[in-house]
Scaffold this motif. Structure first.
Motif, PDB file in Angstrom:
ATOM      1  N   GLU A 151       7.910   7.805   8.190  1.00 18.29           N
ATOM      2  CA  GLU A 151       7.722   6.689   7.265  1.00 18.29           C
ATOM      3  C   GLU A 151       6.435   6.780   6.451  1.00 18.29           C
ATOM      4  OE1 GLU A 151       8.505   2.753   8.400  1.00 18.29           O
ATOM      5  OE2 GLU A 151      10.142   3.284   9.722  1.00 18.29           O
ATOM      6  N   LEU A 185       7.041   3.481  -0.210  1.00 14.10           N
ATOM      7  CA  LEU A 185       8.234   3.375   0.621  1.00 14.10           C
ATOM      8  C   LEU A 185       8.621   1.918   0.854  1.00 14.10           C
ATOM      9  CD1 LEU A 185      10.313   5.047   2.129  1.00 14.10           C
ATOM     10  CD2 LEU A 185       8.870   4.915   4.141  1.00 14.10           C
ATOM     11  N   SER A 186       7.644   1.049   1.025  1.00 18.53           N
ATOM     12  CA  SER A 186       7.963  -0.370   1.240  1.00 18.53           C
ATOM     13  C   SER A 186       8.594  -0.981  -0.011  1.00 18.53           C
ATOM     14  CB  SER A 186       6.701  -1.140   1.622  1.00 18.53           C
ATOM     15  OG  SER A 186       5.742  -1.065   0.586  1.00 18.53           O
ATOM     16  N   VAL A 187       8.151  -0.542  -1.192  1.00 17.06           N
ATOM     17  CA  VAL A 187       8.741  -1.036  -2.438  1.00 17.06           C
ATOM     18  C   VAL A 187      10.185  -0.549  -2.555  1.00 17.06           C
ATOM     19  CG1 VAL A 187       8.596  -0.940  -4.957  1.00 17.06           C
ATOM     20  CG2 VAL A 187       6.513  -1.160  -3.599  1.00 17.06           C
ATOM     21  N   LYS A 200      12.228   0.269  -0.060  1.00 16.80           N
ATOM     22  CA  LYS A 200      13.035  -0.474   0.915  1.00 16.80           C
ATOM     23  C   LYS A 200      13.354  -1.872   0.403  1.00 16.80           C
ATOM     24  CE  LYS A 200      11.530   1.696   5.232  1.00 16.80           C
ATOM     25  NZ  LYS A 200      10.836   1.444   6.510  1.00 16.80           N
ATOM     26  N   SER A 201      12.377  -2.527  -0.180  1.00 15.62           N
ATOM     27  CA  SER A 201      12.572  -3.870  -0.709  1.00 15.62           C
ATOM     28  C   SER A 201      13.577  -3.855  -1.868  1.00 15.62           C
ATOM     29  CB  SER A 201      11.238  -4.439  -1.172  1.00 15.62           C
ATOM     30  OG  SER A 201      11.408  -5.683  -1.786  1.00 15.62           O
TER      31      SER A 201
END
Length: 107
Positions: A25, A31-33, A35-36
């Motif tokens: 990860e 990566l969080s953007v 996933k969102s």
């Protein structure tokens, strides 16, 4: 010398079977953007499927009550397609998770 060749053959077989790469990860920024964003697209798709199911139900009922067998059939088809899409959207995480781990266990 013979054990060296046996070890080399075992390592070659192991490398051909398992390259040792696994998802991590922390590899890329954003990566969080991502996933969102994918989660939001999934939500919009589920909302669209609910709308399609409602429209298909209306077409199915209208076709049944007016005697239009073609419209009734198209309404049934639309309801089945919408239900299948809802099933795939809801199970997408599990499907990807299952198939990404198929064949990774060494016996």
């Amino acid at each position: 010398m013979l054990t060296y060749l046996a070890d080399a053959a075992t390592k070659a077989q192991q490398l051909a079977y398992d390259p040792g790469i696994s998802p991590s990860e922390g590899g890329l920024p954003g990566l969080s953007v991502l996933k969102s964003t994918v989660g939001s697209i999934n939500l919009f798709a589920i909302i669209a499927v609910v709308g399609a199911l409602c429209v298909s139900g209306i077409v199915w009922a209208w076709g049944h009550h007016t005697g239009s067998h073609g419209s009734e059939q198209k309404g049934k088809q639309g309801a089945l397609v919408a239900a299948g899409c809802a099933l795939l959207l809801g199970a997408a995480n599990g499907i990807v998770s299952f198939f990404s781990t198929v064949g990774t266990s060494v016996h």
